[in-house]
Design a protein around this motif. Structure first.
Motif, PDB file in Angstrom:
ATOM      1  N   SER A  18     -60.477 -18.550  -6.265  1.00 28.31           N
ATOM      2  CA  SER A  18     -59.034 -18.768  -6.388  1.00 28.31           C
ATOM      3  C   SER A  18     -58.350 -18.075  -5.228  1.00 28.31           C
ATOM      4  CB  SER A  18     -58.510 -18.181  -7.695  1.00 28.31           C
ATOM      5  OG  SER A  18     -59.102 -18.803  -8.796  1.00 28.31           O
ATOM      6  N   CYS A  19     -57.376 -18.750  -4.642  1.00 31.76           N
ATOM      7  CA  CYS A  19     -56.592 -18.177  -3.544  1.00 31.76           C
ATOM      8  C   CYS A  19     -55.158 -18.014  -4.011  1.00 31.76           C
ATOM      9  CB  CYS A  19     -56.615 -19.093  -2.320  1.00 31.76           C
ATOM     10  SG  CYS A  19     -58.194 -19.202  -1.516  1.00 31.76           S
ATOM     11  N   TYR A  20     -54.605 -16.864  -3.705  1.00 32.66           N
ATOM     12  CA  TYR A  20     -53.216 -16.579  -4.049  1.00 32.66           C
ATOM     13  C   TYR A  20     -52.518 -16.035  -2.828  1.00 32.66           C
ATOM     14  CZ  TYR A  20     -55.154 -16.800  -8.729  1.00 32.66           C
ATOM     15  OH  TYR A  20     -55.796 -17.207  -9.864  1.00 32.66           O
ATOM     16  N   LYS A  21     -51.292 -16.484  -2.620  1.00 32.82           N
ATOM     17  CA  LYS A  21     -50.478 -15.974  -1.522  1.00 32.82           C
ATOM     18  C   LYS A  21     -49.294 -15.232  -2.113  1.00 32.82           C
ATOM     19  CE  LYS A  21     -50.898 -20.181   0.672  1.00 32.82           C
ATOM     20  NZ  LYS A  21     -50.315 -21.210   1.508  1.00 32.82           N
ATOM     21  N   VAL A  22     -48.963 -14.109  -1.504  1.00 29.27           N
ATOM     22  CA  VAL A  22     -47.837 -13.303  -1.971  1.00 29.27           C
ATOM     23  C   VAL A  22     -46.870 -13.112  -0.814  1.00 29.27           C
ATOM     24  CG1 VAL A  22     -47.139 -11.052  -2.855  1.00 29.27           C
ATOM     25  CG2 VAL A  22     -49.248 -12.094  -3.670  1.00 29.27           C
ATOM     26  N   ASN A  23     -45.614 -13.418  -1.059  1.00 31.28           N
ATOM     27  CA  ASN A  23     -44.572 -13.127  -0.088  1.00 31.28           C
ATOM     28  C   ASN A  23     -44.162 -11.677  -0.324  1.00 31.28           C
ATOM     29  OD1 ASN A  23     -42.030 -12.702   1.144  1.00 31.28           O
ATOM     30  ND2 ASN A  23     -41.648 -14.909   1.148  1.00 31.28           N
TER      31      ASN A  23
END
Length: 73
Positions: A18-23
């Motif tokens: 799973s890939c997650y991006k956080v600003n």
């Protein structure tokens, strides 16, 4: 800068990770909790445990070789 590479990896490894991006501007608490001080930072977790981090823009091959260490079977 690295977002398109992460998007590619998410597609290539679909079902395996799973890939997650956080600003970090919008979610500074998450950045603080994870110890993110530089952008971009890629964190690798395996079974809920943080294993590695890569700081800075790196080639896709570097990310792939790191991912491969933690992909089961």
């Amino acid at each position: 800068m690295i977002a398109p590479v992460i998007d590619e990896l998410a597609k290539e490894y679909a079902g395996k990770l799973s890939c997650y991006k956080v600003n970090t501007d919008e979610c500074p608490n998450i950045a603080s909790q994870c110890g993110i001080r530089s952008i971009p930072t890629v964190l690798f977790y395996n079974k809920g445990e943080r294993k590695e981090s890569i700081i800075g823009a790196v080639p896709k091959s570097t990310l792939c070789s790191t991912l491969e260490k933690y992909i089961d079977g």
